[in-house]
Write a protein that holds these residues in place. Structure first.
Motif, PDB file in Angstrom:
ATOM      1  N   CYS A 154      -1.514   4.876  -9.536  1.00  0.00           N
ATOM      2  CA  CYS A 154      -1.742   6.014  -9.186  1.00  0.00           C
ATOM      3  C   CYS A 154      -3.330   6.290  -8.926  1.00  0.00           C
ATOM      4  O   CYS A 154      -3.575   7.008  -8.092  1.00  0.00           O
ATOM      5  N   ARG A 155      -4.034   5.596 -10.065  1.00  0.00           N
ATOM      6  CA  ARG A 155      -5.607   5.841  -9.690  1.00  0.00           C
ATOM      7  C   ARG A 155      -5.994   5.140  -8.383  1.00  0.00           C
ATOM      8  O   ARG A 155      -6.813   5.830  -7.529  1.00  0.00           O
TER       9      ARG A 155
ATOM     10  N   GLY B 293       0.891  -1.133  -0.054  1.00  0.00           N
ATOM     11  CA  GLY B 293       0.067   0.010   0.035  1.00  0.00           C
ATOM     12  C   GLY B 293       0.920   1.377   0.032  1.00  0.00           C
ATOM     13  O   GLY B 293       1.915   1.284   0.548  1.00  0.00           O
ATOM     14  N   PHE B 294       0.434   2.113  -0.801  1.00  0.00           N
ATOM     15  CA  PHE B 294       1.436   3.409  -0.887  1.00  0.00           C
ATOM     16  C   PHE B 294       1.588   4.193   0.313  1.00  0.00           C
ATOM     17  O   PHE B 294       2.704   4.772   0.833  1.00  0.00           O
ATOM     18  N   PHE B 295       0.389   4.299   1.241  1.00  0.00           N
ATOM     19  CA  PHE B 295       0.380   5.019   2.417  1.00  0.00           C
ATOM     20  C   PHE B 295       1.435   4.645   3.473  1.00  0.00           C
ATOM     21  O   PHE B 295       2.326   5.240   3.871  1.00  0.00           O
ATOM     22  N   TYR B 296       1.555   3.218   3.901  1.00  0.00           N
ATOM     23  CA  TYR B 296       2.401   2.669   4.872  1.00  0.00           C
ATOM     24  C   TYR B 296       3.851   2.234   4.150  1.00  0.00           C
ATOM     25  O   TYR B 296       4.863   2.019   5.017  1.00  0.00           O
TER      26      TYR B 296
ATOM     27  N   ILE C 108       3.785   1.192 -18.031  1.00  0.00           N
ATOM     28  CA  ILE C 108       2.983   2.295 -18.236  1.00  0.00           C
ATOM     29  C   ILE C 108       1.723   2.312 -17.645  1.00  0.00           C
ATOM     30  O   ILE C 108       1.225   2.890 -16.796  1.00  0.00           O
ATOM     31  N   GLU C 109       0.929   1.226 -18.197  1.00  0.00           N
ATOM     32  CA  GLU C 109      -0.296   0.850 -17.732  1.00  0.00           C
ATOM     33  C   GLU C 109      -0.477   0.577 -16.103  1.00  0.00           C
ATOM     34  O   GLU C 109      -1.220   1.066 -15.378  1.00  0.00           O
TER      35      GLU C 109
ATOM     36  N   LYS D 165      -1.427  12.209  -7.443  1.00  0.00           N
ATOM     37  CA  LYS D 165      -1.392  13.065  -8.519  1.00  0.00           C
ATOM     38  C   LYS D 165      -0.182  13.812  -9.158  1.00  0.00           C
ATOM     39  O   LYS D 165      -0.368  14.575  -9.950  1.00  0.00           O
ATOM     40  N   ASN D 166       0.865  13.460  -8.661  1.00  0.00           N
ATOM     41  CA  ASN D 166       2.131  14.003  -9.003  1.00  0.00           C
ATOM     42  C   ASN D 166       3.095  13.173  -9.741  1.00  0.00           C
ATOM     43  O   ASN D 166       4.112  13.404  -9.931  1.00  0.00           O
TER      44      ASN D 166
END
Length: 304
Positions: free
Chosen positions: A104-105, A30-33, A97-98, A110-111
């Motif tokens: 990101c979605r 997970g991106f957050f942790y 790429i996909e 968003k950066n």
């Protein structure tokens, strides 16, 4: 001048050994942790101390598998630059790429922006080999043959490539950092960026394994006004997450995992951690690497 960066500091080791390599962050990605809450440690970890919130940074080459393994440099840079910064990724392979877009979605990032082409020493088209099992194993056909590749599990294709200088001139971007990870083609990327050296503050790239061009790369950067700092613990090649990835088992058997950081402002790094390369103790991996690959003909020129 070439320096060694002594990364044996408790806060970085604690992050790498106890947090990033924790089994929980590997099995439940997970991106957050894995990234966001690690910012405190990431901004103190070589070679990313130069990156601040709001910066524009470039990531050349970005494999999909690294995200969920917790070792994606793209995701690390996204965390470091924050909402007001930008991470521009150059990645020519469609599946990678996909996956970037999907990731990101999923996490509302968003950066991160993906440019769907490669970066090289010249603009045009490049013969490229797509690895059928590893999304991090794609490589230029010239580099593959040059390094004596024997793996036949590739599919040949042609990709569109640009030089970094042409891209930066067109987009009017001044990047704080260019991070290059393109399977031994990093020198080609640097050559295509040479016209923009006056505008680029920092580069970082690996120089381990088959990258026998590293002396030429260092010499080119020093002649252009950069100080070069070496260290033996790049953030994506030290931990168990990489070793557990079957497509990247080769990393486990490579004792010299050296990363180079080129900067025009050496003061951005903790001065007490910098050791001139000629004063480096012999037991250091970096010392062994330099000695084993020394080009005595150019030694004085490279030491600057």
């Amino acid at each position: 001048m070439i320096y060694y960066y002594d990364n044996k500091r408790s806060i970085s080791d604690w992050y790498i050994k106890l947090l990033r390599e924790n089994i929980f962050t590997i099995t439940i990605p997970g991106f957050f942790y894995q990234y966001s809450i690690m910012r405190f440690f990431l901004k103190r970890t070589f070679p990313f101390q130069s990156v601040k919130k709001g910066d524009n940074v470039l990531q050349v080459g970005s494999a999909a598998w690294t995200f969920d393994a917790g070792v994606s440099q793209t995701a690390m840079l996204s965390t470091l630059v924050g909402e007001k910064g930008n991470v521009i990724v150059f990645e020519p392979e469609k599946k990678n790429i996909e996956y970037h877009k999907k990731y990101c979605r999923r996490y509302g990032i968003k950066n991160i922006y993906v440019e769907p082409f490669g970066v090289w020493s010249d603009s045009g088209h490049l013969d490229f080999l797509i690895h059928q099992e590893s999304d991090g194993g794609h490589v230029s056909e010239k580099i593959y043959h040059w390094r004596g590749g024997k793996d036949t599990n590739f599919k040949k294709t042609t990709i569109h490539v640009k030089t970094l200088s042409s891209y930066l001139d067109l987009k009017k971007i001044v990047p704080k950092l260019v991070n290059i990870t393109v399977n031994a083609g990093e020198f080609n990327v640097l050559q295509g960026a040479e016209k923009s050296f006056k505008d680029i503050g920092n580069f970082t790239f690996p120089i381990f394994g088959p990258r026998k061009w590293y002396k030429d790369a260092i010499e080119m950067l020093i002649k252009s006004g950069y100080k070069v700092v070496l260290s033996d613990a790049p953030p994506t090649l030290r931990g168990r997450p990489v070793y557990r990835n079957q497509a990247n088992k080769m990393c486990k058997n490579n004792p010299q995992r050296i990363v180079a950081f080129a900067t025009k402002d050496i003061s951005i790094l903790p001065q007490k951690r910098l050791i001139p390369i000629e004063k480096l103790k012999r037991e250091r991996q970096t010392y062994v690497f330099i000695q084993n690959h020394a080009n005595t003909k150019n030694e004085k020129k490279i030491k600057g």
